[in-house]
Design a protein around this motif. Structure first.
Motif, short mmCIF file in Angstrom:
data_model
loop_
_atom_site.label_atom_id
_atom_site.label_comp_id
_atom_site.label_asym_id
_atom_site.label_seq_id
_atom_site.Cartn_x
_atom_site.Cartn_y
_atom_site.Cartn_z
N PHE A 2 0.84 -1.22 0.09
CA PHE A 2 0.10 -0.16 -0.03
C PHE A 2 0.60 1.25 0.21
O PHE A 2 0.30 2.56 0.00
CB PHE A 2 -0.74 0.18 1.41
CG PHE A 2 -1.91 -1.01 1.19
CD1 PHE A 2 -2.99 -1.01 0.42
CD2 PHE A 2 -1.84 -2.31 2.04
CE1 PHE A 2 -4.16 -1.81 0.30
CE2 PHE A 2 -2.66 -3.32 1.90
CZ PHE A 2 -3.70 -3.11 1.11
N GLN A 3 1.95 1.02 0.19
CA GLN A 3 2.94 2.44 0.29
C GLN A 3 2.81 3.07 -0.97
O GLN A 3 3.02 2.55 -2.17
CB GLN A 3 4.50 2.00 0.43
CG GLN A 3 5.38 3.11 0.68
CD GLN A 3 6.74 2.50 0.85
OE1 GLN A 3 7.23 1.31 0.57
NE2 GLN A 3 7.62 3.20 1.43
N GLN A 25 -6.74 4.44 -4.47
CA GLN A 25 -5.95 3.30 -5.02
C GLN A 25 -5.95 1.85 -3.96
O GLN A 25 -6.05 0.83 -4.52
CB GLN A 25 -4.48 3.70 -5.50
CG GLN A 25 -4.43 4.79 -6.43
CD GLN A 25 -3.12 5.36 -6.72
OE1 GLN A 25 -2.46 5.55 -5.80
NE2 GLN A 25 -2.65 5.47 -7.96
N SER A 26 -5.93 2.38 -2.89
CA SER A 26 -5.83 1.28 -1.79
C SER A 26 -7.03 0.53 -1.83
O SER A 26 -7.01 -0.68 -1.16
CB SER A 26 -5.28 1.86 -0.55
OG SER A 26 -6.33 2.42 0.17
N ARG A 27 -8.06 1.15 -1.95
CA ARG A 27 -9.63 0.20 -1.93
C ARG A 27 -9.78 -0.20 -3.35
O ARG A 27 -10.58 -1.03 -3.23
CB ARG A 27 -10.50 1.53 -1.92
CG ARG A 27 -10.37 1.98 -0.33
CD ARG A 27 -11.46 2.94 -0.10
NE ARG A 27 -11.42 3.72 1.18
CZ ARG A 27 -11.76 3.31 2.23
NH1 ARG A 27 -12.42 2.02 2.36
NH2 ARG A 27 -11.86 3.81 3.62
N GLU A 52 -5.51 6.89 -1.04
CA GLU A 52 -6.82 6.15 -0.59
C GLU A 52 -7.78 5.47 -1.32
O GLU A 52 -7.77 4.17 -1.23
CB GLU A 52 -7.65 7.18 0.43
CG GLU A 52 -7.06 7.83 1.69
CD GLU A 52 -6.82 6.80 2.68
OE1 GLU A 52 -7.30 6.04 2.87
OE2 GLU A 52 -5.53 6.92 3.26
N LYS A 94 -1.76 -7.36 -7.26
CA LYS A 94 -1.68 -6.84 -5.76
C LYS A 94 -2.64 -7.30 -4.79
O LYS A 94 -2.23 -7.50 -3.64
CB LYS A 94 -1.76 -5.34 -5.78
CG LYS A 94 -0.45 -4.64 -6.43
CD LYS A 94 -0.30 -3.34 -6.17
CE LYS A 94 0.93 -2.84 -6.95
NZ LYS A 94 1.29 -1.24 -6.59
N LEU A 150 -7.43 -2.33 -5.51
CA LEU A 150 -5.90 -3.03 -5.96
C LEU A 150 -6.25 -3.70 -7.11
O LEU A 150 -7.24 -4.33 -7.19
CB LEU A 150 -5.56 -3.89 -4.79
CG LEU A 150 -5.08 -3.12 -3.62
CD1 LEU A 150 -4.75 -4.39 -2.52
CD2 LEU A 150 -3.65 -2.25 -3.81
N LEU A 164 0.34 4.50 -2.35
CA LEU A 164 -0.89 4.46 -2.87
C LEU A 164 -1.84 5.47 -2.55
O LEU A 164 -1.77 5.96 -1.09
CB LEU A 164 -1.50 3.20 -2.94
CG LEU A 164 -1.03 2.09 -3.29
CD1 LEU A 164 -1.68 0.67 -3.12
CD2 LEU A 164 -0.69 2.21 -5.08
#
Length: 101
Positions: free
Chosen positions: A43-44, A50-52, A48, A58, A54, A46
């Motif tokens: 998650f580094q 993008q982190s939701r 918010e 990933k 993937l 990314l």
């Protein structure tokens, strides 16, 4: 999830590879921490959003790291004589009481 069955399977792998000598609570806690760092690395950098969302590769990688973390925690519970289901349920009940509105 049947944590007892999973722990038995983990112990079979551990014993077949003569890893018990390395499975002290200290080492298992550190190994779980390393795996958590590997999850965080996904998650580094990314955002918010993008982190939701993937991409599939990933997301699969995140699942593998989560699996590693849970397995190390199961081994740690076994070494400490704790039941994973019991400690998770106790913590959840505590959180429900503490954060109830």
């Amino acid at each position: 999830m049947n944590t007892q069955s999973l722990t038995e399977r983990l112990h079979a792998i551990r014993d077949a590879n003569d890893w018990r000598q390395f499975h002290s609570p200290k080492n298992l806690a550190m190994a779980a921490s390393v795996e958590m760092a590997e999850l965080v690395e996904i998650f580094q950098w990314l955002s918010e959003s993008q982190s939701r969302a993937l991409p599939a590769d990933k997301l699969e990688h995140a699942g593998q790291e989560i699996g590693d973390i849970v397995l190390y925690l199961l081994l740690l519970c076994a070494e400490l004589g704790l039941d994973m289901d019991t400690v998770v349920r106790a913590k959840l009940a505590h959180s429900e009481t503490r954060f109830a509105r």
